[in-house]
Design a protein around this motif. Structure first.
Motif, short mmCIF file in Angstrom:
data_model
loop_
_atom_site.label_atom_id
_atom_site.label_comp_id
_atom_site.label_asym_id
_atom_site.label_seq_id
_atom_site.Cartn_x
_atom_site.Cartn_y
_atom_site.Cartn_z
N ASN A 48 0.81 -1.22 0.00
CA ASN A 48 0.00 0.00 0.00
C ASN A 48 0.84 1.26 0.00
O ASN A 48 0.41 2.29 -0.49
CB ASN A 48 -0.92 0.00 1.21
CG ASN A 48 -2.19 -0.77 0.92
OD1 ASN A 48 -2.68 -0.76 -0.20
ND2 ASN A 48 -2.71 -1.44 1.91
N SER A 59 -0.29 12.42 -8.96
CA SER A 59 -0.91 13.70 -8.62
C SER A 59 0.00 14.85 -8.98
O SER A 59 -0.45 15.90 -9.42
CB SER A 59 -1.22 13.76 -7.12
OG SER A 59 -2.10 12.75 -6.79
N ALA B 120 9.39 2.33 0.98
CA ALA B 120 8.05 1.71 0.98
C ALA B 120 8.16 0.19 0.96
O ALA B 120 7.33 -0.51 1.55
CB ALA B 120 7.27 2.19 -0.24
N TYR B 128 7.64 6.55 8.21
CA TYR B 128 7.89 6.55 6.78
C TYR B 128 6.96 7.54 6.08
O TYR B 128 7.39 8.29 5.20
CB TYR B 128 7.67 5.14 6.20
CG TYR B 128 7.64 5.16 4.70
CD1 TYR B 128 8.81 5.15 3.97
CD2 TYR B 128 6.42 5.24 4.00
CE1 TYR B 128 8.79 5.22 2.60
CE2 TYR B 128 6.39 5.31 2.64
CZ TYR B 128 7.57 5.29 1.92
OH TYR B 128 7.54 5.37 0.57
N LEU B 132 7.97 10.61 3.81
CA LEU B 132 7.50 10.67 2.42
C LEU B 132 6.94 12.06 2.12
O LEU B 132 7.26 12.68 1.10
CB LEU B 132 6.43 9.59 2.19
CG LEU B 132 5.73 9.63 0.84
CD1 LEU B 132 6.71 9.38 -0.28
CD2 LEU B 132 4.60 8.62 0.78
N VAL B 133 6.11 12.56 3.03
CA VAL B 133 5.53 13.89 2.83
C VAL B 133 6.64 14.94 2.86
O VAL B 133 6.66 15.87 2.04
CB VAL B 133 4.47 14.17 3.91
CG1 VAL B 133 3.99 15.60 3.83
CG2 VAL B 133 3.30 13.22 3.74
N ALA B 178 -3.20 12.35 -4.12
CA ALA B 178 -2.58 11.07 -3.77
C ALA B 178 -3.49 10.26 -2.86
O ALA B 178 -3.66 9.05 -3.03
CB ALA B 178 -1.24 11.32 -3.09
N PHE B 182 -5.16 6.79 -3.73
CA PHE B 182 -4.92 5.66 -2.83
C PHE B 182 -6.23 4.97 -2.44
O PHE B 182 -6.32 3.75 -2.41
CB PHE B 182 -4.20 6.18 -1.57
CG PHE B 182 -3.91 5.11 -0.56
CD1 PHE B 182 -2.80 4.31 -0.70
CD2 PHE B 182 -4.76 4.90 0.51
CE1 PHE B 182 -2.53 3.33 0.20
CE2 PHE B 182 -4.49 3.92 1.43
CZ PHE B 182 -3.38 3.14 1.27
N TRP B 519 -2.73 4.65 10.99
CA TRP B 519 -1.88 4.51 9.80
C TRP B 519 -1.91 3.06 9.32
O TRP B 519 -2.05 2.79 8.14
CB TRP B 519 -0.47 4.96 10.17
CG TRP B 519 0.62 4.58 9.22
CD1 TRP B 519 1.47 3.52 9.32
CD2 TRP B 519 1.00 5.24 8.01
NE1 TRP B 519 2.35 3.49 8.27
CE2 TRP B 519 2.08 4.54 7.44
CE3 TRP B 519 0.52 6.37 7.35
CZ2 TRP B 519 2.68 4.92 6.27
CZ3 TRP B 519 1.13 6.74 6.17
CH2 TRP B 519 2.19 6.03 5.63
N VAL B 523 -3.83 2.71 6.03
CA VAL B 523 -2.87 2.80 4.92
C VAL B 523 -2.19 1.45 4.66
O VAL B 523 -2.37 0.85 3.59
CB VAL B 523 -1.79 3.87 5.22
CG1 VAL B 523 -0.78 3.93 4.09
CG2 VAL B 523 -2.45 5.23 5.40
N VAL B 524 -1.46 0.96 5.67
CA VAL B 524 -0.64 -0.23 5.42
C VAL B 524 -1.52 -1.45 5.13
O VAL B 524 -1.23 -2.22 4.21
CB VAL B 524 0.27 -0.49 6.64
CG1 VAL B 524 1.08 -1.76 6.43
CG2 VAL B 524 1.21 0.69 6.84
N ASP B 525 -2.61 -1.59 5.87
CA ASP B 525 -3.45 -2.78 5.69
C ASP B 525 -4.69 -2.49 4.85
O ASP B 525 -5.65 -3.26 4.88
CB ASP B 525 -3.87 -3.33 7.07
CG ASP B 525 -2.66 -3.78 7.87
OD1 ASP B 525 -1.65 -4.15 7.25
OD2 ASP B 525 -2.71 -3.73 9.11
N TYR B 526 -4.70 -1.37 4.16
CA TYR B 526 -5.86 -1.03 3.32
C TYR B 526 -5.98 -2.06 2.19
O TYR B 526 -4.99 -2.41 1.55
CB TYR B 526 -5.63 0.37 2.74
CG TYR B 526 -6.81 0.95 2.03
CD1 TYR B 526 -7.93 1.37 2.72
CD2 TYR B 526 -6.79 1.10 0.66
CE1 TYR B 526 -9.00 1.92 2.06
CE2 TYR B 526 -7.86 1.66 -0.02
CZ TYR B 526 -8.96 2.07 0.69
OH TYR B 526 -10.03 2.61 0.02
N SER B 527 -7.18 -2.54 1.99
CA SER B 527 -7.33 -3.64 1.04
C SER B 527 -8.56 -3.43 0.16
O SER B 527 -9.32 -2.47 0.32
CB SER B 527 -7.47 -4.95 1.80
OG SER B 527 -8.66 -4.92 2.54
#
Lengths: 322, 673
Positions: A48, A59, B120, B128, B132-133, B178, B182, B519, B523-527
């Motif tokens: 992800n 973007s 990533a 992280y 990243l931002v 973004a 996502f 988070w 984010v990490v486990d978004y499926s």
């Protein structure tokens, strides 16, 4: 009036030109490759965070397009022009650019669909300000250069893409022959000295003595300052306030074409420049007509303009220089 | 160097630093690469470009580095992904120290991009995301300043302040885009690979050993790091769970330390049943985090079944077996950085053991006391109990006495010959292991079976889960009560059972944990399933469980959000409409003159620059142009309509245009002939 193939092609391109053109820069190409790689990685692994990064990269591409479009919108351009353009050497060219609304960043201006090379830039253009952009342009050869429009390009905001908008703005730039040294002899003057210098006793010019310099080969021995020459042991000639003024009519022979014509035009331009600098009167005789002899910078400009048009069709007015 | 250029280079270098940090938080990069990069970054920020004059020669260093990394990969010291990320970092370091040129700038930014991509792949830490931002913002600013700087003529200042505002807006939109991408981009992966684990910040701080030794100084109680996160079902819904999380028990005390009666480990299996349970078991989904540092499974007291364990390692996640050890300990077979498993526990009240269920050696051990135990221990226990023989009541009586007579402290004197006697009769102060040991042994001196249990006490709610900190490590006593099995009795004063760390630090870590939990879940486990939930929620709002009525009469938050979006949309439409309506409409006469000029242009009538229609008409009349008779009435009528207050009548414009068109056609035919 019949159009030459190049002009026809130029007009065709101008007619079918897109309102904006987009070119990917070098860093932009690498950016797109990395974006593609991250996309593949995200799809392959299901990570992800890679999707998040991919979203950010894409973007940025979209935002880049929007910001550059805002930069080119509400923009107006006009040509200020140049004082004189000689072939083969950079000359200062100016445009005036204004933005009605919003701000402009990183704008690069150049002439569209023309053989002129070079560009000018402005880093920041505030709203409502008439900003003059200067560029050092170079024309490859003499003659009239038709100007179809002004190309305004911006790489704002990230330098990934160069977005271009062409403002149709017809005009003409007359490029004078290439400047060089006059190596050939101008030949015999058409008439003898005139005015005060016509007096045979004043063949060495008129007025007070302005200085002495070494006598060059081929110069009149009557101008030698004998006393000073004897003192220094070398021949010195007198230079006076007003040197002798003679009249030449330079000619570009009929029948010359291509490189021969170009070379002859350059020679004549160089000769005319030298003679006018020396204070003589110079005229021009070409197949297009005869320019009567005169002295001064205005005459030199007339000679250059006549030489620039030689071999080209079109108007011979005074206002052609953009 | 211009001021704007210096700022741009600093932003570029910091952006690269953020990108490198996004990899470094995984904790997998070799230390020497961290040191090299840090030195390069410091030099670059100080303006010392050491490789500026010998860029090509120093590039050979990269070959050396590549060879070293390659050998490490071949030797199995690091994996290929880590080596590639390290190399990208060192390329960036080399570029940072090179002369700042447009090509160098581009290479720094692109190597930064590769580094965040590597980050990533290496970690899923919340930090992280922050890096990243930071990389996105800093690099965008540096790139934009570079673009503007290239267009600013030499000698003029770079307009830094003017650049920042539109750029900040752009970056804000990019981040929003973004997030939208996502959320909405379908998760149709070719090859599913779980998130890789990383050791996180700092080494492990806790863990359960095979023995418990009295003495030493206590530091663990002050550690706020989170070692365990658990989701319970049914959810108790309490903010502070205040529950005992059992790791293992000890039954033999030799005067200095506790051990367990040896029992051969049972074979590996994926599900271990410690004791049977009924329908009222409490289900737990437990994560043992990197700060835990042991392989002993922990569950709410009293564990019944444990299984479905997964070990997260740097190379990925995989299922691991479990092994039952002595003292009721269940241990994971394979090492990992963090673990996840499921556990079922009996509801509070007792373990349900009967003495006869226990092995004979364990039955004996529950009454064993050290031979050299100070006799005052038994005397004190007998005096306090005063004839009380019921195990649970006796234990509670003794616990109350210990809490009343002795004080809790983490400042210990170190190792002594008889730590228990020292605790009870000399210092009269100790920590949880002293209290638990004293209670257990005092009970045993009175013939009541008891044992020492260790694990954690507490449970702090964060979102839908409970967290346990390293400072929550605890020891307590199990008293064997006939008919109920082992019942927990805690002699430690209640105020000192849970973590003793700073409240501010705890709050900070709780906040971090809450953000990190969000988070991870968002984010990490978004499926794909989450995406379907989002889509479903947009189409059909979820119903409340069991048809419960909302306690509030106010509309739900969703309605407020929808109303806000609708309001903003309506406002935007109104603004747009206002602008369109306020725009000056072209006069009818203006449209007419436009049509006339179009016809003249089509007929190739030459016009001077800036020449108006009336000027053109006057000129054509002077020159005796054939179109002049047709153009003159058209021009006059236009001027009347535009400035004379006599608007064009219905159909008059087309009539005039028609006459002009006919004249133009006639002129064209005349010329052709």
């Amino acid at each position: 009036m019949r159009l030459r193939p190049r002009q026809w092609w130029s007009r065709l391109r101008a007619r079918f030109r897109l309102p904006r053109t987009l070119k990917v820069t070098r860093i932009g190409r690498t950016y797109l490759v990395v974006t593609f790689g991250v996309g593949l990685g995200a799809l392959n692994t299901g990570n992800n965070l890679l999707y998040l990064l991919l979203g950010m990269l894409l973007s940025m591409v979209v935002v880049s397009g929007v910001l550059s479009e805002r930069c080119l919108r509400d923009l107006s351009v006009r040509r200020v022009g140049t004082d004189a353009a000689f072939a083969g050497e950079p000359f200062a060219f100016r445009w005036a650019v204004t933005k009605k609304r919003g701000h402009g960043f990183a704008l690069t201006l150049s002439e569209a669909d023309s053989p002129l090379s070079g560009e000018g830039g402005v880093g920041y253009l505030p709203s409502g300000v008439d900003h003059v952009v200067r560029a050092d342009l170079t024309a490859p050869k003499r003659g009239p250069v038709p100007l179809a429009g002004v190309r305004v390009t911006t790489t704002w905001p990230l330098g990934l893409f160069a977005k271009t908008r062409v403002f149709p703005l017809k005009g003409m730039l007359l490029v004078y022959p290439r400047r060089g040294y006059a190596c050939v002899d101008p030949g015999e003057a058409e008439r003898g000295p005139v005015g005060d210098a016509g007096n045979p006793r004043r063949n060495d010019g008129t007025g007070d003595v302005a200085g002495l310099r070494e006598l060059m080969q081929g110069e009149d021995a009557r101008r030698i300052h004998w006393r000073k020459s004897a003192a220094l042991g070398k021949l010195l000639r007198v230079e006076r306030e007003r040197e002798e003024r003679r009249t030449w009519v330079l000619a570009v022979e009929a029948g010359l074409e291509g490189d021969a014509l170009e070379r002859r035009c350059e020679e004549v331009a160089a000769l005319a420049h030298r003679l006018i600098e020396e204070g003589h009167e110079v005229g021009l005789d070409t197949v297009d007509g005869r320019l009567r002899p005169a002295a001064g910078s205005a005459q030199e400009r007339r000679l250059l303009r006549a030489l620039a048009w030689l071999g080209h069709e079109g108007p011979r007015g005074e206002e052609e220089a953009a | 160097m211009r001021p704007g250029t210096r700022l741009r280079l600093a932003l570029r270098d910091l952006g690269s630093g953020a990108a490198f940090a996004s990899m470094a938080v995984s904790g997998q990069l070799p230390v020497w690469t961290l040191v090299l990069y840090a030195l390069s970054l410091v030099c670059a920020l100080a303006g010392r470009r050491l490789f500026a004059k010998r860029a090509k020669l120093t590039a050979l260093l990269l070959l050396v580095v590549a060879a070293v990394l390659g050998m490490n990969v071949l030797a199995g010291a690091i994996n290929l992904v880590v080596a590639a990320c390290s190399f990208a970092g060192l390329i960036s370091a080399h570029r940072l120290l090179s002369a700042p040129e447009p090509a160098t700038d581009g290479q720094v930014h692109l190597s930064g991009l590769l580094m965040v991509a590597g980050g990533a792949a290496l970690s899923g830490e919340l930090v992280y995301g922050l890096f990243l931002v930071a990389f996105g913002v800093l690099s965008s600013m540096a790139l934009a300043l570079g673009v503007v700087e290239a267009s600013v003529p030499e000698g003029e200042p770079v307009p830094v302040r003017q650049v920042m505002r539109p750029l900040a807006t752009g970056v804000g939109f990019a981040v929003a885009g973004a997030v939208a991408f996502f959320i909405l981009f379908p998760r149709l992966n070719w090859n599913m690979m779980g998130p890789r684990a990383s050791p996180g910040l700092g080494p492990a701080t806790t863990g359960l050993s095979d023995t418990v030794r009295l003495g030493g100084a206590g530091t663990i109680k002050g550690n706020p790091r989170i070692v365990l996160r658990a989701t319970l079902s049914p959810d108790p819904g309490k903010e502070a769970l205040d529950a005992y999380w059992l790791g293992r028990t000890y039954d033999v005390f030799d005067g200095q330390e506790w051990t367990s009666v040896g029992r051969p480990p049972r074979g590996a299996m994926y599900m271990v049943t410690l004791r049977p349970g009924g329908d009222d078991l409490v289900h737990q989904r437990v994560e043992l985090l990197p700060a835990y540092g042991a392989r002993t499974l922990v569950a709410l007291e009293t564990p019944s079944r444990l299984g479905n364990a997964v070990a997260h390692q740097q190379s990925g996640s995989r299922r691991v077996g479990l092994q039952e050890m002595g003292g009721g300990e269940v241990r994971l077979q394979d090492p990992g950085i963090s673990y996840a498993y499921e556990a079922y526990s009996l509801p509070p009240g007792g373990s349900g053991h009967d003495l006869r269920d226990l092995p004979p050696d364990e039955q004996d051990a529950l009454l064993t006391i050290p031979e050299e135990l100070d006799p005052r221990v038994a005397q004190t226990a007998a005096r306090v109990l005063n004839g009380e023989r019921e195990p649970l009541a006796a234990a509670r009586k003794l616990a109350a006495w210990l809490q009343q007579e002795l004080t809790y402290t983490l400042e210990l004197s170190g190792d002594v010959d008889d730590p228990l006697a020292d605790f009870l009769f000399v210092r009269k102060a100790g920590h949880c292991e002293h209290f638990a040991t004293a209670l257990t042994l005092m009970l045993r001196t009175q013939g009541i079976r008891a044992r020492l249990a260790t694990g954690f006490f507490g449970g702090e709610r964060v979102d839908e889960a409970y967290i346990v900190r390293a400072g929550d490590a605890h020891a307590w006593t199990h008293v064997l009560v006939p008919g109920r099995g082992f019942v927990t009795v805690d002699a430690t004063p209640p105020a000192h059972r849970a973590s003793q760390s700073s409240v501010v630090l705890q709050k900070l870590i709780s906040f971090y944990e809450a953000v990190e939990a969000r988070w991870r879940s968002a984010v990490v486990d978004y499926s794909f399933r989450d995406q379907m939930d989002v889509a479903r929620a947009l189409v059909r709002p979820p119903r409340r469980r069991g048809g419960e009525e909302s306690p509030s009469r106010l509309p739900p938050l969703r309605a407020w959000g929808a109303a806000l979006v609708a309001g903003m949309g309506a406002y935007a439409a109104w603004r747009m409409l206002t602008r369109v309506l306020a725009r000056e409409r072209p006069h009818e006469a203006t449209r007419f003159v436009d049509a006339v000029e179009a016809q003249l242009a089509a007929a190739r009538v030459e016009r001077l620059e800036g020449e108006t229609l009336e000027d053109l008409d006057a000129r054509l009349t002077r020159e005796g142009h054939p179109l002049s008779p047709a153009l003159t009435p058209v021009t006059r009528r236009y001027l009347e309509a535009r400035f004379g207050g006599r608007p064009l009548r219905q159909g008059e414009a087309s009539q005039l245009l028609g006459s002009l068109k006919r004249a133009i056609s006639a002129e064209a035919r005349r010329r052709a002939s």
